[in-house]
Design a protein around this motif. Structure first.
Motif, PDB file in Angstrom:
ATOM      1  N   LEU A   5      -3.767 -17.270  -1.022  1.00 43.64           N
ATOM      2  CA  LEU A   5      -5.241 -17.621   0.483  1.00 43.64           C
ATOM      3  C   LEU A   5      -5.363 -16.171   0.560  1.00 43.64           C
ATOM      4  O   LEU A   5      -6.589 -15.749   1.562  1.00 43.64           O
ATOM      5  N   MET A   6      -4.430 -15.641   1.337  1.00 46.79           N
ATOM      6  CA  MET A   6      -4.339 -14.358   2.225  1.00 46.79           C
ATOM      7  C   MET A   6      -3.093 -13.619   2.024  1.00 46.79           C
ATOM      8  O   MET A   6      -1.917 -13.891   2.526  1.00 46.79           O
ATOM      9  N   THR A   7      -2.732 -12.659   2.555  1.00 49.42           N
ATOM     10  CA  THR A   7      -1.650 -11.148   2.815  1.00 49.42           C
ATOM     11  C   THR A   7      -1.810 -11.105   4.008  1.00 49.42           C
ATOM     12  O   THR A   7      -2.894 -10.712   4.448  1.00 49.42           O
ATOM     13  N   PRO A   8      -0.218 -10.882   4.118  1.00 47.96           N
ATOM     14  CA  PRO A   8      -0.552 -10.324   5.222  1.00 47.96           C
ATOM     15  C   PRO A   8      -1.001  -8.981   6.048  1.00 47.96           C
ATOM     16  O   PRO A   8      -1.937  -9.064   7.293  1.00 47.96           O
ATOM     17  N   LEU A   9      -1.793  -8.356   5.246  1.00 51.70           N
ATOM     18  CA  LEU A   9      -1.907  -7.519   5.529  1.00 51.70           C
ATOM     19  C   LEU A   9      -3.860  -7.563   5.529  1.00 51.70           C
ATOM     20  O   LEU A   9      -4.313  -7.384   6.837  1.00 51.70           O
ATOM     21  N   MET A  10      -4.273  -8.442   5.148  1.00 53.89           N
ATOM     22  CA  MET A  10      -5.265  -8.917   5.636  1.00 53.89           C
ATOM     23  C   MET A  10      -5.485 -10.202   7.205  1.00 53.89           C
ATOM     24  O   MET A  10      -6.469  -9.507   7.539  1.00 53.89           O
ATOM     25  N   ALA A  11      -4.796 -10.269   7.141  1.00 52.65           N
ATOM     26  CA  ALA A  11      -4.169 -11.289   8.443  1.00 52.65           C
ATOM     27  C   ALA A  11      -4.396 -10.294   9.461  1.00 52.65           C
ATOM     28  O   ALA A  11      -5.336 -10.062  10.527  1.00 52.65           O
ATOM     29  N   ILE A  12      -3.746  -9.258   9.240  1.00 50.40           N
ATOM     30  CA  ILE A  12      -3.470  -8.046  10.527  1.00 50.40           C
ATOM     31  C   ILE A  12      -4.526  -7.436  10.920  1.00 50.40           C
ATOM     32  O   ILE A  12      -5.331  -7.341  11.737  1.00 50.40           O
ATOM     33  N   ARG A  13      -5.118  -6.833   8.882  1.00 47.26           N
ATOM     34  CA  ARG A  13      -6.385  -6.232  10.013  1.00 47.26           C
ATOM     35  C   ARG A  13      -7.830  -7.084  10.640  1.00 47.26           C
ATOM     36  O   ARG A  13      -8.502  -6.469  10.870  1.00 47.26           O
ATOM     37  N   LEU A  14      -8.039  -8.905   9.507  1.00 49.63           N
ATOM     38  CA  LEU A  14      -8.619  -9.567  10.080  1.00 49.63           C
ATOM     39  C   LEU A  14      -8.339 -10.118  12.097  1.00 49.63           C
ATOM     40  O   LEU A  14      -9.820  -9.791  12.875  1.00 49.63           O
ATOM     41  N   THR A  15      -7.138  -9.652  12.320  1.00 52.10           N
ATOM     42  CA  THR A  15      -6.570  -9.463  14.177  1.00 52.10           C
ATOM     43  C   THR A  15      -7.448  -8.805  14.580  1.00 52.10           C
ATOM     44  O   THR A  15      -7.670  -8.425  15.884  1.00 52.10           O
ATOM     45  N   GLU A  16      -7.298  -7.165  13.699  1.00 48.93           N
ATOM     46  CA  GLU A  16      -7.803  -6.100  14.241  1.00 48.93           C
ATOM     47  C   GLU A  16      -9.713  -5.754  14.635  1.00 48.93           C
ATOM     48  O   GLU A  16      -9.961  -4.905  14.610  1.00 48.93           O
ATOM     49  N   GLY A  17     -10.670  -6.779  13.988  1.00 46.00           N
ATOM     50  CA  GLY A  17     -11.498  -7.181  13.445  1.00 46.00           C
ATOM     51  C   GLY A  17     -12.332  -6.426  13.092  1.00 46.00           C
ATOM     52  O   GLY A  17     -13.228  -5.512  13.103  1.00 46.00           O
ATOM     53  N   ARG A  18     -11.250  -6.305  11.837  1.00 41.13           N
ATOM     54  CA  ARG A  18     -11.733  -5.408  10.729  1.00 41.13           C
ATOM     55  C   ARG A  18     -12.920  -6.328   9.277  1.00 41.13           C
ATOM     56  O   ARG A  18     -13.362  -6.106   8.783  1.00 41.13           O
ATOM     57  N   GLY A  19     -13.045  -7.526   9.440  1.00 39.70           N
ATOM     58  CA  GLY A  19     -13.843  -8.637   8.582  1.00 39.70           C
ATOM     59  C   GLY A  19     -12.762  -9.224   7.058  1.00 39.70           C
ATOM     60  O   GLY A  19     -11.356  -8.539   7.790  1.00 39.70           O
ATOM     61  N   TRP A  20     -13.209  -9.884   6.501  1.00 39.54           N
ATOM     62  CA  TRP A  20     -12.482 -10.344   5.733  1.00 39.54           C
ATOM     63  C   TRP A  20     -13.513 -10.756   4.289  1.00 39.54           C
ATOM     64  O   TRP A  20     -14.229 -11.851   4.253  1.00 39.54           O
ATOM     65  N   ASP A  21     -13.683  -9.630   3.780  1.00 42.10           N
ATOM     66  CA  ASP A  21     -14.454  -9.922   2.208  1.00 42.10           C
ATOM     67  C   ASP A  21     -13.526 -10.262   1.066  1.00 42.10           C
ATOM     68  O   ASP A  21     -12.895  -9.026   0.359  1.00 42.10           O
ATOM     69  N   TYR A  22     -13.047 -10.787   0.596  1.00 50.16           N
ATOM     70  CA  TYR A  22     -12.161 -11.366  -1.118  1.00 50.16           C
ATOM     71  C   TYR A  22     -12.450 -12.540  -1.796  1.00 50.16           C
ATOM     72  O   TYR A  22     -12.125 -13.660  -1.107  1.00 50.16           O
ATOM     73  N   ARG A  23     -12.996 -12.210  -3.010  1.00 54.92           N
ATOM     74  CA  ARG A  23     -12.849 -13.156  -3.279  1.00 54.92           C
ATOM     75  C   ARG A  23     -12.172 -12.931  -5.079  1.00 54.92           C
ATOM     76  O   ARG A  23     -12.023 -11.904  -5.865  1.00 54.92           O
ATOM     77  N   TRP A  24     -11.944 -13.417  -5.264  1.00 57.58           N
ATOM     78  CA  TRP A  24     -10.933 -13.823  -6.160  1.00 57.58           C
ATOM     79  C   TRP A  24     -11.306 -13.984  -8.132  1.00 57.58           C
ATOM     80  O   TRP A  24     -12.251 -14.258  -7.687  1.00 57.58           O
ATOM     81  N   ARG A  25     -10.897 -12.957  -8.680  1.00 61.84           N
ATOM     82  CA  ARG A  25     -11.289 -13.251  -9.906  1.00 61.84           C
ATOM     83  C   ARG A  25     -10.374 -12.380 -11.267  1.00 61.84           C
ATOM     84  O   ARG A  25      -9.446 -12.155 -10.639  1.00 61.84           O
ATOM     85  N   PRO A  26     -10.451 -13.876 -12.664  1.00 67.06           N
ATOM     86  CA  PRO A  26      -9.437 -13.634 -13.100  1.00 67.06           C
ATOM     87  C   PRO A  26      -9.318 -12.817 -13.662  1.00 67.06           C
ATOM     88  O   PRO A  26     -10.261 -11.633 -14.285  1.00 67.06           O
ATOM     89  N   ILE A  27      -7.932 -12.191 -14.060  1.00 59.88           N
ATOM     90  CA  ILE A  27      -8.000 -10.453 -14.607  1.00 59.88           C
ATOM     91  C   ILE A  27      -9.234  -9.987 -16.105  1.00 59.88           C
ATOM     92  O   ILE A  27      -9.413  -9.258 -16.527  1.00 59.88           O
ATOM     93  N   SER A  28      -9.321 -11.147 -16.727  1.00 56.87           N
ATOM     94  CA  SER A  28     -10.939 -11.980 -18.214  1.00 56.87           C
ATOM     95  C   SER A  28     -11.974 -11.735 -17.030  1.00 56.87           C
ATOM     96  O   SER A  28     -12.879 -11.039 -18.150  1.00 56.87           O
ATOM     97  N   GLN A  29     -12.398 -11.545 -15.800  1.00 56.42           N
ATOM     98  CA  GLN A  29     -13.902 -11.630 -15.457  1.00 56.42           C
ATOM     99  C   GLN A  29     -13.852  -9.797 -14.950  1.00 56.42           C
ATOM    100  O   GLN A  29     -14.619  -9.817 -13.945  1.00 56.42           O
ATOM    101  N   ILE A  30     -12.172  -9.225 -14.904  1.00 56.40           N
ATOM    102  CA  ILE A  30     -12.489  -7.930 -14.497  1.00 56.40           C
ATOM    103  C   ILE A  30     -12.379  -6.846 -15.262  1.00 56.40           C
ATOM    104  O   ILE A  30     -12.561  -6.832 -16.914  1.00 56.40           O
TER     105      ILE A  30
END
Length: 199
Positions: A5-30
């Motif tokens: 759902l979220m990683t520690p780095l994402m949470a840290i960056r979010l509290t720093e005000g850097r935003g959060w754009d995260y959309r999961w794709r299975p490896i078959s769609q990369i």
């Protein structure tokens, strides 16, 4: 089995005000081009090691002794995936020890396909940009599945320093690094160095 759902780095960056754009794709769609570029840029022995590339670690240590101002890492994609999902971004022996522990676990429980899928989905690709889908859309206006080898190499080129380097209108160093990754990706493809991701 489920996307983080979220990683520690994402949470840290979010509290720093850097935003959060995260959309999961299975490896078959990369795009396979991004898988090949990541292997070429970050971990050429990804399919043959069991989480640790001791030769790369020794080379990194020798480089860092010679040039302490320009530190080079020797982490594998497996180590980076484990660090990104479970740990915080810091340089310490405690964190490195935990990284080794989680790397062994992920290699045993996830396997190479899942490790690559996790890595490409949670990697930081710029301020508030996480994963291949968000990066592909933000920088090139395409879906992660449609990345070209050139676009994939640009993304792989900025992975070591995504808050400093740019995938679009890159500086001389990133442009040169990107060209090397395109060439190395051809070797990855020809020699099947990313084949374990598609088994």
């Amino acid at each position: 089995f489920t996307p983080p759902l979220m990683t520690p780095l994402m949470a840290i960056r979010l509290t720093e005000g850097r935003g959060w754009d995260y959309r999961w794709r299975p490896i078959s769609q990369i795009s396979p081009a991004l898988v090949q570029a990541a292997v070429a840029a970050e971990d050429a022995r990804f399919c043959s090691h069991h989480g640790f590339d001791f030769e790369a670690m020794q080379k990194a240590m020798a480089h860092n002794e010679r040039r302490p101002g320009k530190v080079r890492g020797g982490s594998t994609i497996s180590q980076q995936a484990a660090k990104n999902v479970f740990l915080w971004p810091a340089r310490s022996y405690v964190r490195k020890g935990l990284e080794a522990y989680f790397t062994v676990l992920t290699e045993a429980l996830w396997g190479k396909r899942r490790i690559m899928e996790i890595y490409l989905n949670v990697a930081e690709w710029g301020p508030g940009i996480y994963g291949a889908q968000a990066a592909a859309e933000r920088y090139f206006g395409v879906d992660a599945a449609d990345l070209t080898p050139q676009e994939a190499s640009r993304l792989a080129a900025i992975l070591p320093s995504p808050l400093k380097w740019k995938a679009v209108h890159p500086g001389r160093y990133v442009a040169k690094r990107s060209r090397r990754i395109v060439a190395a990706s051809g070797t990855v493809r020809a020699d099947g160095l990313a084949a374990c991701v598609y088994r």
